[in-house]
Write a protein that holds these residues in place. Structure first.
Motif, PDB file in Angstrom:
ATOM      1  N   ASN A   1       0.991  -1.163   0.180  1.00  0.00           N
ATOM      2  CA  ASN A   1       0.226   0.097  -0.168  1.00  0.00           C
ATOM      3  C   ASN A   1       1.130   1.422   0.168  1.00  0.00           C
ATOM      4  O   ASN A   1       0.250   2.289  -0.548  1.00  0.00           O
ATOM      5  CB  ASN A   1      -1.212   0.236   1.410  1.00  0.00           C
ATOM      6  CG  ASN A   1      -0.237   0.058   2.296  1.00  0.00           C
ATOM      7  OD1 ASN A   1       0.729  -0.307   2.722  1.00  0.00           O
ATOM      8  ND2 ASN A   1      -1.114   0.276   3.403  1.00  0.00           N
ATOM      9  N   VAL A   2       2.116   0.860   0.310  1.00  0.00           N
ATOM     10  CA  VAL A   2       2.973   2.543   0.488  1.00  0.00           C
ATOM     11  C   VAL A   2       4.277   2.211  -0.594  1.00  0.00           C
ATOM     12  O   VAL A   2       5.078   3.127  -0.978  1.00  0.00           O
ATOM     13  CB  VAL A   2       3.234   2.613   1.542  1.00  0.00           C
ATOM     14  CG1 VAL A   2       2.515   3.244   2.372  1.00  0.00           C
ATOM     15  CG2 VAL A   2       4.342   1.132   2.247  1.00  0.00           C
ATOM     16  N   ILE A   3       4.520   0.817  -0.796  1.00  0.00           N
ATOM     17  CA  ILE A   3       5.797   0.715  -1.879  1.00  0.00           C
ATOM     18  C   ILE A   3       4.540   0.099  -2.961  1.00  0.00           C
ATOM     19  O   ILE A   3       4.379  -1.005  -3.089  1.00  0.00           O
ATOM     20  CB  ILE A   3       6.516   0.262  -1.428  1.00  0.00           C
ATOM     21  CG1 ILE A   3       7.170   1.233  -0.368  1.00  0.00           C
ATOM     22  CG2 ILE A   3       7.350  -0.020  -2.578  1.00  0.00           C
ATOM     23  CD1 ILE A   3       8.639   0.174   0.616  1.00  0.00           C
ATOM     24  N   GLU A   4       5.478   0.762  -4.330  1.00  0.00           N
ATOM     25  CA  GLU A   4       5.049  -0.475  -6.255  1.00  0.00           C
ATOM     26  C   GLU A   4       6.084  -0.726  -6.291  1.00  0.00           C
ATOM     27  O   GLU A   4       6.146  -1.812  -7.248  1.00  0.00           O
ATOM     28  CB  GLU A   4       4.518   0.555  -6.604  1.00  0.00           C
ATOM     29  CG  GLU A   4       5.020   2.112  -7.258  1.00  0.00           C
ATOM     30  CD  GLU A   4       4.748   2.603  -8.338  1.00  0.00           C
ATOM     31  OE1 GLU A   4       5.432   3.263  -9.064  1.00  0.00           O
ATOM     32  OE2 GLU A   4       3.061   2.467  -8.100  1.00  0.00           O
ATOM     33  N   TYR A   5       7.245  -0.901  -5.698  1.00  0.00           N
ATOM     34  CA  TYR A   5       8.580  -0.880  -6.718  1.00  0.00           C
ATOM     35  C   TYR A   5       9.961  -1.182  -5.786  1.00  0.00           C
ATOM     36  O   TYR A   5      10.147  -0.018  -4.607  1.00  0.00           O
ATOM     37  CB  TYR A   5       9.138  -0.318  -7.698  1.00  0.00           C
ATOM     38  CG  TYR A   5      10.388  -1.207  -8.075  1.00  0.00           C
ATOM     39  CD1 TYR A   5      10.811  -2.132  -8.644  1.00  0.00           C
ATOM     40  CD2 TYR A   5      10.979   0.024  -7.851  1.00  0.00           C
ATOM     41  CE1 TYR A   5      11.729  -2.400  -9.711  1.00  0.00           C
ATOM     42  CE2 TYR A   5      13.178  -0.011  -8.356  1.00  0.00           C
ATOM     43  CZ  TYR A   5      12.765  -1.213  -9.032  1.00  0.00           C
ATOM     44  OH  TYR A   5      14.130  -2.046  -9.520  1.00  0.00           O
ATOM     45  N   LEU A   6      10.724  -2.078  -5.595  1.00  0.00           N
ATOM     46  CA  LEU A   6      11.547  -2.442  -4.417  1.00  0.00           C
ATOM     47  C   LEU A   6      12.507  -3.590  -4.828  1.00  0.00           C
ATOM     48  O   LEU A   6      12.326  -4.687  -5.765  1.00  0.00           O
ATOM     49  CB  LEU A   6      10.794  -3.041  -3.252  1.00  0.00           C
ATOM     50  CG  LEU A   6      12.084  -3.169  -2.265  1.00  0.00           C
ATOM     51  CD1 LEU A   6      12.522  -2.295  -1.350  1.00  0.00           C
ATOM     52  CD2 LEU A   6      11.812  -4.469  -0.701  1.00  0.00           C
ATOM     53  N   SER A   7      13.992  -3.444  -4.481  1.00  0.00           N
ATOM     54  CA  SER A   7      14.756  -3.808  -5.573  1.00  0.00           C
ATOM     55  C   SER A   7      16.388  -4.131  -4.013  1.00  0.00           C
ATOM     56  O   SER A   7      16.204  -3.094  -3.944  1.00  0.00           O
ATOM     57  CB  SER A   7      15.682  -3.254  -6.730  1.00  0.00           C
ATOM     58  OG  SER A   7      17.257  -4.134  -7.323  1.00  0.00           O
ATOM     59  N   ILE A   8      16.425  -4.932  -4.051  1.00  0.00           N
ATOM     60  CA  ILE A   8      17.750  -5.517  -3.091  1.00  0.00           C
ATOM     61  C   ILE A   8      18.342  -6.197  -3.705  1.00  0.00           C
ATOM     62  O   ILE A   8      18.723  -7.129  -4.452  1.00  0.00           O
ATOM     63  CB  ILE A   8      17.439  -6.030  -1.918  1.00  0.00           C
ATOM     64  CG1 ILE A   8      15.901  -4.972  -1.054  1.00  0.00           C
ATOM     65  CG2 ILE A   8      18.554  -5.458  -1.003  1.00  0.00           C
ATOM     66  CD1 ILE A   8      15.796  -6.264  -0.244  1.00  0.00           C
ATOM     67  N   LYS A   9      19.720  -5.158  -3.885  1.00  0.00           N
ATOM     68  CA  LYS A   9      20.808  -6.149  -4.888  1.00  0.00           C
ATOM     69  C   LYS A   9      22.797  -5.832  -4.201  1.00  0.00           C
ATOM     70  O   LYS A   9      22.547  -5.443  -3.391  1.00  0.00           O
ATOM     71  CB  LYS A   9      21.428  -4.471  -6.185  1.00  0.00           C
ATOM     72  CG  LYS A   9      20.287  -5.427  -7.176  1.00  0.00           C
ATOM     73  CD  LYS A   9      20.357  -4.728  -8.381  1.00  0.00           C
ATOM     74  CE  LYS A   9      19.717  -5.014  -9.122  1.00  0.00           C
ATOM     75  NZ  LYS A   9      19.701  -4.035 -11.010  1.00  0.00           N
ATOM     76  N   ILE A  10      23.066  -7.426  -3.921  1.00  0.00           N
ATOM     77  CA  ILE A  10      24.151  -7.484  -3.310  1.00  0.00           C
ATOM     78  C   ILE A  10      25.253  -6.782  -4.426  1.00  0.00           C
ATOM     79  O   ILE A  10      25.249  -7.565  -5.339  1.00  0.00           O
ATOM     80  CB  ILE A  10      24.400  -8.781  -3.169  1.00  0.00           C
ATOM     81  CG1 ILE A  10      23.311  -9.539  -1.984  1.00  0.00           C
ATOM     82  CG2 ILE A  10      25.722  -9.285  -2.596  1.00  0.00           C
ATOM     83  CD1 ILE A  10      23.440 -10.820  -1.971  1.00  0.00           C
ATOM     84  N   ASN A  11      25.903  -6.401  -3.507  1.00  0.00           N
ATOM     85  CA  ASN A  11      27.707  -5.783  -3.703  1.00  0.00           C
ATOM     86  C   ASN A  11      27.985  -5.740  -3.262  1.00  0.00           C
ATOM     87  O   ASN A  11      29.281  -4.804  -2.330  1.00  0.00           O
ATOM     88  CB  ASN A  11      27.091  -4.133  -4.260  1.00  0.00           C
ATOM     89  CG  ASN A  11      28.339  -3.005  -5.314  1.00  0.00           C
ATOM     90  OD1 ASN A  11      28.685  -4.062  -5.660  1.00  0.00           O
ATOM     91  ND2 ASN A  11      28.154  -1.980  -4.851  1.00  0.00           N
ATOM     92  N   GLY A  12      28.601  -7.032  -3.245  1.00  0.00           N
ATOM     93  CA  GLY A  12      30.429  -7.031  -2.577  1.00  0.00           C
ATOM     94  C   GLY A  12      30.335  -7.796  -0.816  1.00  0.00           C
ATOM     95  O   GLY A  12      28.781  -8.375  -0.648  1.00  0.00           O
ATOM     96  N   CYS A  13      29.994  -6.241  -0.386  1.00  0.00           N
ATOM     97  CA  CYS A  13      29.601  -6.876   1.433  1.00  0.00           C
ATOM     98  C   CYS A  13      28.788  -5.303   1.918  1.00  0.00           C
ATOM     99  O   CYS A  13      28.527  -5.770   2.571  1.00  0.00           O
ATOM    100  CB  CYS A  13      31.101  -6.450   2.516  1.00  0.00           C
ATOM    101  SG  CYS A  13      31.684  -7.677   2.450  1.00  0.00           S
ATOM    102  N   ALA A  14      28.046  -5.205   0.652  1.00  0.00           N
ATOM    103  CA  ALA A  14      27.040  -3.752   0.895  1.00  0.00           C
ATOM    104  C   ALA A  14      25.667  -4.625  -0.327  1.00  0.00           C
ATOM    105  O   ALA A  14      25.795  -5.326  -0.731  1.00  0.00           O
ATOM    106  CB  ALA A  14      27.788  -2.550   0.889  1.00  0.00           C
TER     107      ALA A  14
END
Length: 310
Positions: free
Chosen positions: A148-161
């Motif tokens: 109801n508050v977010i329409e798109y989300l992306s979580i990507k691993i970048n090394g240790c981040a």
């Protein structure tokens, strides 16, 4: 240098015979140097050294060279071995942890919500890094719980981040009074956008000056046709202030109390008209001095402010 090399010294009366013997028996000798009468130094691989000592018992090893020698030398000391093992363990322990989380989105108000959602799924700085499948599942769970508050989300691993990108849910019932193009009212570095209408002409981390165009109210179509869309929203940026206090005082309290009260007063004056999305990001006291009933204080502030204005 992978092979082990022996740096040797030999006392011999007929160096020509020695070299001829080495040639005939495939013994490798190089960097031969005369150091004194009948005394020579040279380098030879470990395989050749084994052949030499069969015929010459007066050979002396000065030192050994090569990776093998270094490893053998290190392993002679228990503390070094323990340190090496601990270093390897420490490296793998660090590489399996999360050391940075960067969140990018189009709504300043949702940054804290996203951060709390990550923590609920054990994604936080210093926490154990998840694998790709686990991250994908967490991404789906957060998006489902916050549909109801977010329409798109992306979580990507970048090394240790972790790099997290999101877009706020757009409500069809939202009605706004659209404005014209938005310009910067002061210098700053763009931190984030909360724009629901308009064409952004600057990017995050761009440095902008007062008067620069931030969001255009005109959209250019694929056919190079200009369409008025208006603008609505805010552009948040890092801004800076130097504040100097130089005045006479009549204060009976301690210096620490005077310092705290003066700093609190300055911060209050800076943030008195801030919205809930604007705040003082960092403060740095450059000078503080009390002399002859006179107070001098200089502070540098870094703030997060909405710098967009029609």
């Amino acid at each position: 240098m992978i092979k082990q090399i022996f740096f040797c010294k030999i006392r011999i009366f007929d160096i020509a015979s020695f070299l001829n013997h080495a040639h005939n028996n495939n013994i490798h000798v190089y960097q031969l140097r005369k150091v004194s009468e009948y005394t020579y130094t040279f380098k030879t691989p470990s395989s050749s050294y084994k052949k030499i000592i069969k015929y010459y018992n007066n050979i002396q090893i000065i030192k050994k060279e090569g990776i093998i020698s270094i490893i053998i030398s290190l392993l002679k000391y228990k503390t070094t071995l323990i340190a090496m093992v601990l270093s390897v363990c420490f490296y793998f322990a660090l590489s399996s942890r999360i050391w940075s989380i960067k969140i990018y989105g189009d709504s300043q108000q949702l940054y804290s919500f996203i951060n709390e959602s990550l923590k609920k799924h054990e994604l936080y700085i210093g926490g154990k890094m998840k694998n790709v499948d686990e991250i994908s599942k967490i991404q789906s769970d957060i998006l489902y719980d916050s549909y109801n508050v977010i329409e798109y989300l992306s979580i990507k691993i970048n090394g240790c981040a972790l790099d997290v990108n999101f877009k706020k849910k757009r409500s069809e019932s939202e009605t706004h009074e659209f404005k014209g193009a938005l310009y910067a009212i002061k210098d700053g570095v763009i931190k984030s956008f909360d724009i629901t209408s308009g064409e952004k002409v600057v990017k995050i981390n761009d440095y902008v000056k007062k008067g620069d165009l931030l969001v255009s109210d005109i959209l250019l179509t694929d056919y190079n046709k200009e369409v008025y869309v208006g603008t609505y929203g805010s552009v948040y940026a890092y801004t800076w202030y130097y504040v100097t206090i130089d005045e006479k005082i009549n204060y009976a309290g301690s210096e620490s109390e005077l310092f705290a009260n003066t700093l609190l007063s300055i911060k209050s004056n800076i943030s008195q008209n801030y919205t809930k999305e604007e705040y003082i990001f960092e403060e740095n006291v450059l000078q503080f001095n009390i002399s002859n009933n006179k107070l001098f204080m200089q502070v540098h502030f870094t703030c997060v402010e909405n710098i967009a204005k029609e």
